[in-house]
Write a protein that holds these residues in place. Sequence first.
Motif, PDB file in Angstrom:
ATOM      1  N   LEU A 175     -10.272   9.216 -19.499  1.00 28.47           N
ATOM      2  CA  LEU A 175     -10.592  10.604 -19.833  1.00 28.47           C
ATOM      3  C   LEU A 175     -11.751  11.119 -18.991  1.00 28.47           C
ATOM      4  N   LYS A 176     -12.734  10.264 -18.736  1.00 29.96           N
ATOM      5  CA  LYS A 176     -13.863  10.671 -17.887  1.00 29.96           C
ATOM      6  C   LYS A 176     -13.417  10.965 -16.464  1.00 29.96           C
ATOM      7  N   GLU A 177     -12.248  10.408 -16.078  1.00 34.45           N
ATOM      8  CA  GLU A 177     -11.687  10.681 -14.748  1.00 34.45           C
ATOM      9  C   GLU A 177     -10.593  11.747 -14.819  1.00 34.45           C
ATOM     10  N   ASN A 178     -10.572  12.490 -15.930  1.00 36.02           N
ATOM     11  CA  ASN A 178      -9.610  13.583 -16.148  1.00 36.02           C
ATOM     12  C   ASN A 178      -8.164  13.104 -16.236  1.00 36.02           C
ATOM     13  N   ILE A 179      -7.973  11.866 -16.709  1.00 34.92           N
ATOM     14  CA  ILE A 179      -6.631  11.363 -16.990  1.00 34.92           C
ATOM     15  C   ILE A 179      -6.452  11.382 -18.507  1.00 34.92           C
ATOM     16  N   GLN A 180      -5.522  12.205 -18.982  1.00 35.19           N
ATOM     17  CA  GLN A 180      -5.294  12.350 -20.406  1.00 35.19           C
ATOM     18  C   GLN A 180      -4.403  11.224 -20.920  1.00 35.19           C
ATOM     19  N   GLY A 181      -4.328  11.096 -22.244  1.00 38.28           N
ATOM     20  CA  GLY A 181      -3.458  10.064 -22.783  1.00 38.28           C
ATOM     21  C   GLY A 181      -3.663   9.835 -24.264  1.00 38.28           C
ATOM     22  N   ASN A 208       0.833  -1.190   0.000  1.00 35.80           N
ATOM     23  CA  ASN A 208       0.000   0.000   0.000  1.00 35.80           C
ATOM     24  C   ASN A 208       0.877   1.252   0.000  1.00 35.80           C
ATOM     25  N   ASN A 209       0.241   2.389  -0.237  1.00 34.48           N
ATOM     26  CA  ASN A 209       0.923   3.684  -0.158  1.00 34.48           C
ATOM     27  C   ASN A 209       2.133   3.775  -1.083  1.00 34.48           C
ATOM     28  N   LEU A 210       1.928   3.395  -2.347  1.00 31.25           N
ATOM     29  CA  LEU A 210       2.987   3.553  -3.331  1.00 31.25           C
ATOM     30  C   LEU A 210       3.275   5.035  -3.545  1.00 31.25           C
ATOM     31  N   LYS A 211       4.547   5.392  -3.602  1.00 28.42           N
ATOM     32  CA  LYS A 211       4.941   6.776  -3.853  1.00 28.42           C
ATOM     33  C   LYS A 211       5.497   6.856  -5.263  1.00 28.42           C
ATOM     34  N   LEU A 212       4.704   7.465  -6.161  1.00 28.45           N
ATOM     35  CA  LEU A 212       5.052   7.505  -7.578  1.00 28.45           C
ATOM     36  C   LEU A 212       5.278   8.933  -8.046  1.00 28.45           C
ATOM     37  N   LYS A 213       6.116   9.081  -9.083  1.00 22.48           N
ATOM     38  CA  LYS A 213       6.433  10.382  -9.648  1.00 22.48           C
ATOM     39  C   LYS A 213       5.772  10.517 -11.012  1.00 22.48           C
ATOM     40  N   ASN A 214       4.773  11.399 -11.125  1.00 18.73           N
ATOM     41  CA  ASN A 214       4.129  11.679 -12.417  1.00 18.73           C
ATOM     42  C   ASN A 214       3.862  10.399 -13.201  1.00 18.73           C
ATOM     43  N   ALA A 215       3.224   9.457 -12.570  1.00 18.47           N
ATOM     44  CA  ALA A 215       3.131   8.099 -13.110  1.00 18.47           C
ATOM     45  C   ALA A 215       2.359   8.023 -14.427  1.00 18.47           C
ATOM     46  N   VAL A 216       2.881   7.189 -15.325  1.00 20.17           N
ATOM     47  CA  VAL A 216       2.254   6.904 -16.609  1.00 20.17           C
ATOM     48  C   VAL A 216       1.877   5.426 -16.632  1.00 20.17           C
ATOM     49  N   LEU A 217       0.628   5.133 -16.994  1.00 18.33           N
ATOM     50  CA  LEU A 217       0.186   3.756 -17.166  1.00 18.33           C
ATOM     51  C   LEU A 217       0.295   3.391 -18.640  1.00 18.33           C
ATOM     52  N   LYS A 259      -6.043   5.586 -10.956  1.00 21.19           N
ATOM     53  CA  LYS A 259      -6.297   6.881 -10.329  1.00 21.19           C
ATOM     54  C   LYS A 259      -5.922   6.858  -8.851  1.00 21.19           C
ATOM     55  N   LYS A 260      -6.223   5.766  -8.187  1.00 25.09           N
ATOM     56  CA  LYS A 260      -5.945   5.643  -6.751  1.00 25.09           C
ATOM     57  C   LYS A 260      -4.455   5.736  -6.456  1.00 25.09           C
ATOM     58  N   ILE A 261      -3.613   5.189  -7.355  1.00 28.20           N
ATOM     59  CA  ILE A 261      -2.166   5.210  -7.088  1.00 28.20           C
ATOM     60  C   ILE A 261      -1.478   6.401  -7.753  1.00 28.20           C
ATOM     61  N   GLY A 262      -2.272   7.308  -8.317  1.00 26.79           N
ATOM     62  CA  GLY A 262      -1.709   8.570  -8.775  1.00 26.79           C
ATOM     63  C   GLY A 262      -1.253   8.627 -10.217  1.00 26.79           C
ATOM     64  N   VAL A 263      -1.804   7.768 -11.084  1.00 25.30           N
ATOM     65  CA  VAL A 263      -1.443   7.822 -12.502  1.00 25.30           C
ATOM     66  C   VAL A 263      -1.926   9.143 -13.103  1.00 25.30           C
ATOM     67  N   GLN A 295      10.023  10.197 -14.091  1.00 25.90           N
ATOM     68  CA  GLN A 295       8.672   9.655 -14.077  1.00 25.90           C
ATOM     69  C   GLN A 295       8.724   8.177 -13.762  1.00 25.90           C
ATOM     70  N   ASP A 296       7.637   7.687 -13.196  1.00 29.67           N
ATOM     71  CA  ASP A 296       7.485   6.259 -12.958  1.00 29.67           C
ATOM     72  C   ASP A 296       6.500   5.700 -13.981  1.00 29.67           C
ATOM     73  N   PHE A 297       6.739   4.456 -14.384  1.00 30.53           N
ATOM     74  CA  PHE A 297       5.932   3.843 -15.423  1.00 30.53           C
ATOM     75  C   PHE A 297       5.346   2.534 -14.919  1.00 30.53           C
ATOM     76  N   ILE A 298       4.033   2.432 -15.002  1.00 30.12           N
ATOM     77  CA  ILE A 298       3.331   1.218 -14.615  1.00 30.12           C
ATOM     78  C   ILE A 298       2.837   0.552 -15.894  1.00 30.12           C
ATOM     79  N   PHE A 299       3.206  -0.692 -16.085  1.00 30.24           N
ATOM     80  CA  PHE A 299       2.797  -1.450 -17.263  1.00 30.24           C
ATOM     81  C   PHE A 299       1.718  -2.451 -16.866  1.00 30.24           C
ATOM     82  N   LEU A 300       0.609  -2.424 -17.580  1.00 28.33           N
ATOM     83  CA  LEU A 300      -0.401  -3.465 -17.437  1.00 28.33           C
ATOM     84  C   LEU A 300      -0.139  -4.490 -18.533  1.00 28.33           C
ATOM     85  N   VAL A 301       0.325  -5.661 -18.139  1.00 31.68           N
ATOM     86  CA  VAL A 301       0.696  -6.701 -19.093  1.00 31.68           C
ATOM     87  C   VAL A 301       0.107  -8.034 -18.640  1.00 31.68           C
TER      88      VAL A 301
END
Length: 227
Positions: free
Chosen positions: A179-185, A10-19, A115-119, A80-86
């Motif tokens: 996008l509906k959650e205001n996350i661009q991409g 829990n409580n991941l600390k991420l920098k400007n995370a990109v999924l 969104k919860k982990i700050g992407v 930046q930190d990068f989270i990959f969904l694979v």
Amino acid sequence: MHTKIVFAKNNLKLKNAVLIVGLPGMGLVGKIAAEYLLKQLGSEKIADVYSDSFPPAIHHQNGIATCIKDEFQLFKGKKQDFIFLVGPVQPALDFRITSIAEHYEFAQSIVDAAKKIGVKEIITLAGIDIDQERLKKQPKIIVAATNDKIKQEFIKLGAIAHADGLVNGAAGLILGLGLKENIQGACLMGETSTRLVMADHASAKIMIEILIKKIILTNVGSALDAD
């Protein structure tokens, strides 16, 4: 159960995370690209993703059985930190197997977790079918972005704009619900063909080159090459 995402901590600390979403799709273009980057970067698994919309089966290797699952893998960069969904699966587009509701539930679960982990940004990877034309030419990467600024960034890196059309499956829904959650991409789509029944490595290679220029070289300062 629907979709369940189990984080290792829990409580991941991420920098400007990109999924970055690289699940199986047409030509396996996005899956190949994402897994290549992970192999070169090295990463840490931070979550397992289970879903009722996955095939009703288990995976076994060397006599050991495990549940079918996708994963969140984390690479911590300098800026930046990068989270990959694979993983091996996404909800099937054959609605005799899965329902439309299951697709939305899976995608929304991914967006909620992100969104919860700050992407801050979502980039989905996919293939796009151009049929026989793919067999006659080198593939291009098409971009469909949530705003013009992001679109122009990818165009400068070698992608072309998507004139008109739909993006099906997780690559489309995760971007749209984000996008509906205001996350661009953006969604990057490698030109491919259903006639390439195994995988389209040439299309994936070009996608990797663009991702390296956009994400890795710009924000991390790595010197990776796409082989």
